[in-house]
Design a protein around this motif. Sequence first.
Motif, mmCIF file in Angstrom:
data_model
loop_
_atom_site.group_PDB
_atom_site.id
_atom_site.type_symbol
_atom_site.label_atom_id
_atom_site.label_comp_id
_atom_site.label_asym_id
_atom_site.label_seq_id
_atom_site.Cartn_x
_atom_site.Cartn_y
_atom_site.Cartn_z
ATOM 1 N N ARG A 49 0.821 -1.217 0.000
ATOM 2 C CA ARG A 49 0.000 0.000 0.000
ATOM 3 C C ARG A 49 0.851 1.262 0.000
ATOM 4 N N GLU A 50 1.913 1.249 0.785
ATOM 5 C CA GLU A 50 2.753 2.440 0.915
ATOM 6 C C GLU A 50 3.378 2.820 -0.440
ATOM 7 N N SER A 51 3.877 1.818 -1.119
ATOM 8 C CA SER A 51 4.522 2.058 -2.412
ATOM 9 C C SER A 51 3.505 2.591 -3.438
ATOM 10 N N GLU A 72 0.782 4.255 -2.700
ATOM 11 C CA GLU A 72 0.457 5.638 -2.312
ATOM 12 C C GLU A 72 1.510 6.618 -2.825
ATOM 13 N N GLU A 73 2.766 6.214 -2.734
ATOM 14 C CA GLU A 73 3.849 7.070 -3.233
ATOM 15 C C GLU A 73 3.671 7.376 -4.718
#
Lengths: 481, 481
Positions: free
Chosen positions: A235-237, A239-240
Amino acid sequence: KLMMSLQEVNPRVRGIRLSSQSGLHSLTENNTRDIIQGAPQSFKEQINISSGDPQRAGMKPISFVRQVLAVCLCPELLSDEHLPLDVRLRALRLLEACDGESVGSYTASSGLPHVRQTIAEFIMKRDEGVPAYAKNIFISSGAQRALMVIVKLLSGGEGRLQTGVLIPHPCPHGLLPLLDEAGVMAVPYRLIEEENWAVDLSELERALTTARGRCEPRAIYISNPGNPTGHLQDRESIEEVIEFVSTERLLLLVDEVYQDSVYAPNKEFISYKKVLFEMDEHLRDTVELVSFHSLSCACVAECGLRAGYMEAVNMDPGVMHFVDTMLCTDINAPVTGQLALDLMLSPPGPGDPSYNTFVHETLVTRATLAQNSQRALKLLNDLPGMSCRPAMGGIYLYPRLDLPAEIKEQANMLGLEAVVLYCQMLLEEEDLIVGAGDDGTSGSHYLRLCILVPPDTLEEVLSRLSSFHLRLSDRKLNRIV
Amino acid sequence: KLMMSLQEVNPRVRGIRLSSQSGLHSLTENNTRDIIQGAPQSFKEQINISSGDPQRAGMKPISFVRQVLAVCLCPELLSDEHLPLDVRLRALRLLEACDGESVGSYTASSGLPHVRQTIAEFIMKRDEGVPAYAKNIFISSGAQRALMVIVKLLSGGEGRLQTGVLIPHPCPHGLLPLLDEAGVMAVPYRLIEEENWAVDLSELERALTTARGRCEPRAIYISNPGNPTGHLQDRESIEEVIEFVSTERLLLLVDEVYQDSVYAPNKEFISYKKVLFEMDEHLRDTVELVSFHSLSCACVAECGLRAGYMEAVNMDPGVMHFVDTMLCTDINAPVTGQLALDLMLSPPGPGDPSYNTFVHETLVTRATLAQNSQRALKLLNDLPGMSCRPAMGGIYLYPRLDLPAEIKEQANMLGLEAVVLYCQMLLEEEDLIVGAGDDGTSGSHYLRLCILVPPDTLEEVLSRLSSFHLRLSDRKLNRIV
C-alpha cells in the motif's frame, strides 16, 4: 520496381523494435545450428517457457469456462444432461445477453453490456465496496490492445513535444514495440533489484526530470504484480506513486493482469483503485487511472480466446468517447472471449454443481505457481553465476546471469547480445527456449522464465538449464586452463 | 484541470469521422423522440438492418462449424456419440494443430500454420489451380483489421506527400474511419449508378489525376461483390482495373468478403487473383495484390467470432515481414475464429455424416438472399420517390431516395443531413433502423439495407418502411395543399 517497396514502408512501422523474444521465436524455425560449432545437438522435445502461455505448456483450462462456452456455441447442448445444470443455466443467461441470442452477432465495440456489468460488480467486490460502473469499463481483444488504445489517444507531437510514457525497466516484453507503433517515446525508470525490484520514488523523479526537455511525459505505466520481475507493491509504495502522478500530472496506467496470482505468504494483491479511494479526497477526485486486466491471467489463462478490459477512473467523458471511437475500428472483441471474461469474474459459487471442481482447479494452479516459484528460485540461486530475487506474484522469474567473458566476446563477433547467444545455445543444445532479458544500459544479463507450467515440466526445464549452464561454465574453465 | 483533457487527445484520433451509421446507433440509446414533434410513437420490437449482422437478425449458424468449435473448447465432448463422427474427428485434428492441443494457447501472430494451409488450398481450388501459398496468407481478427495493417504500412507523408488511397463512392461504412485513423487521405472514385454501380475506368483516371498534387496516391481499394451496392465485376472490368493499377503503379486492395454470395442468375464470382494470373506475364509477375476475406461473409456469418485473412500476391518479402510485425502488436486472432475459418473453407464433403445438413443450411442462406433481394427490389421500386438498382451479390441493397423539400428544410434547421433525419424518423415511428447512405457531393440520398435476414423479418421490414414512406409522402402533400 515493386509498387510497395521496403523503402516506402511507413517509417514508424519500420521503427518497431521487436523484443529479443521474437528473434528467438524465429530461431525455432531457422536452422542455426551451424552458428555455434561443436555444440552437442539436442533431440529432445522442445520446451518453451520464454513467455506466459500456460496451456501450451500443459496447464489445464477451467472446466466451467470451457463447458459454458461449448454450450453457447452449440445451443443443442443445453439439453445435454451430462453437463452440470449451472453450466447450462449460465449458458442460457449469456446467450440472452447476445444479440439474436447468438455468439455469431457483433457486439457494441466496448463490449456486451451484460459482461461490462459483471466486470463492474467483480471490481466492486474485489475493492470492498469502492464503486465501479459498467460505463467506465471497455472490453477489448486483450489487455495489450486496450493499452494501445489509450497510448494512441495520448500520442502526438514531435521532437521535444513528442508524448513520452514512463515505463519500468525491466518491462513486459511486448511493451516497447507497442509504444514504437504508437509513436510514443519510452522513458525508462529502473526497478531496484536489490530491493526485490521495488518501485523507487527518487528513481521515478530522476527519470521524469531527465525526460523533460527531450519529450513531453504524459503518463506512467506500472506493472503490478510485476511482469517479468514478480514484485508486488504494498500500500505504501502504491500511495507514493499516486502522490507522484498527482504532483506531476501524469495519467496512471496500471497493468494488473496478474492480480489473481499473488502467492508469497502473507501477501495479497491490493488494487491501485482501492488505495486511491482510501486517500485524500483531492487525489480520489482528480487522479486519472486506467487499470488493465486480462483473460490471459494466471488462473484462467485463456490466452488464445483474446479478451481483456480496462477500467477508466476519473477520465473525462469526452476522452472516453474517443476510447470508444478507437475500439470501433477493431469492430469488437471476440464474443467467446467476452463471455469467458464473464465466467472468469463471476465463477460458480458455493452450492453450485460446478463449484467444487472450480475451486479444486483454481487451487491446483495457485499451488503449482507457488511451489514452482520456490523450487526454481532455490535451484537458480545454487547455480554459479546465476542469482534470482524471490518473486511474490505473477508468472515469471527473472534471474540475473553473470556470463563468462568468452561468451561475451563470441557474441560480439557474431553481432548478437551475449544473453541472446546464451539463449540460442540453450535452445540448440537442450531444446529449451527461455526469454532473453532486457539488458538496457546496465551491462547486466537476465533471463525470463515462465514458471506457470506443470511441475514435471518445471523439473525437466531446471534439469536442462542446469546441465547447459554448468557445461558452459566448465567449457570456460577448459579454455582458460 | 484533467490530466488527459479532450484538447490533448491525439488530433488524428479526434479526426476520425464515424459513419452516420454510428450516429444512428447512439440514437437507439438516447431518447430523441422530442426532436420531431407530433410523430406517432412506435411500440414495436426494434429491427436493425443498417449493417450486416445476419445472426442478430435471426439467421442460423452452420451447425458443423458450431459443433466442431464446441468440441474444441470442451474436449470431453470428443466421446459424445450424439455428435456426428466427422465433427469429432475434425475437432481432434484441429486440436492437434493448436499448441498444447488447446484453444487456450497463443498462436503465431499471422495464424495457425494448419489454418493458413487450409486457406491456401481453398484459394487454389477456387481459382482452378492458380497456386496459393500458406506463407502469403495472414490471419487477423477480421478483414477490416487486415486492411488496417496494410494501410498503416502505406501510411506516411504530410501535405502533398501524404499517402492517398482510391476508394469507391459509395463505400463500405467502416472504411472512412479506418483511413482516418491510419492518417491516409481517401480519394473517392464514383461507381456509376446508371450502369448498376459499375467501376468505370475513366472515372478512376479522373480521380487519380485530380488527387495527384493534393496527395501521393499509392493504392486502390475495390469492393467486389460491392458493399453496399451489390454490383459484381465481370472479367473485363477486372482486367481494366488490373491494367490501370499496373500503369499507375498502385497497390491493389480487393475486398472479396462476399465472394460466397453471388446470387444473380448466370453470374458467378471470379477472383482478381485468377483474372490476374490469366493475363500477360508482365502483369502476373508484377501487379501487387492483397485480397481480403472474412468469417463475417454471407453463408457462415460468424461476425462475433472475429476472424478474417488476407492473401498477398507479388509482395516484397521484406514488406511481408512488416505485415507480421504489425500483427504482432495484436498478439494473434482469436483461436476460435481461426478454427472457424478452417471449417468454413474446408467444409464436410460428400459422404461425410455432416454433409447433407451443411449443404441444406448453405442452400437455405443463398436462396433466402436471392429471394429477399428480388422481393425487396420490387417493393422499393414501387414506392414513390424511391428507386433501387438490382444487386448481383453481397448482402445489401442501396436504394436512392428523393426526399420532399420539407424534410430537407427541417433537417437543415436541425443541423442534420436530410437522410439521417429520414432514418431517425423511421426509427422513432416504426422502430426500424436502416443505414443512412453516404451522400457525398452529388446531393442524392441513399439508404443501406441488409437483406440477409429471415424472409418473415424482411416482410416486416418492408411493411414498416412502406407505411412510413407513404405516410411521409402524404404528409408532404397535406402541407402543400
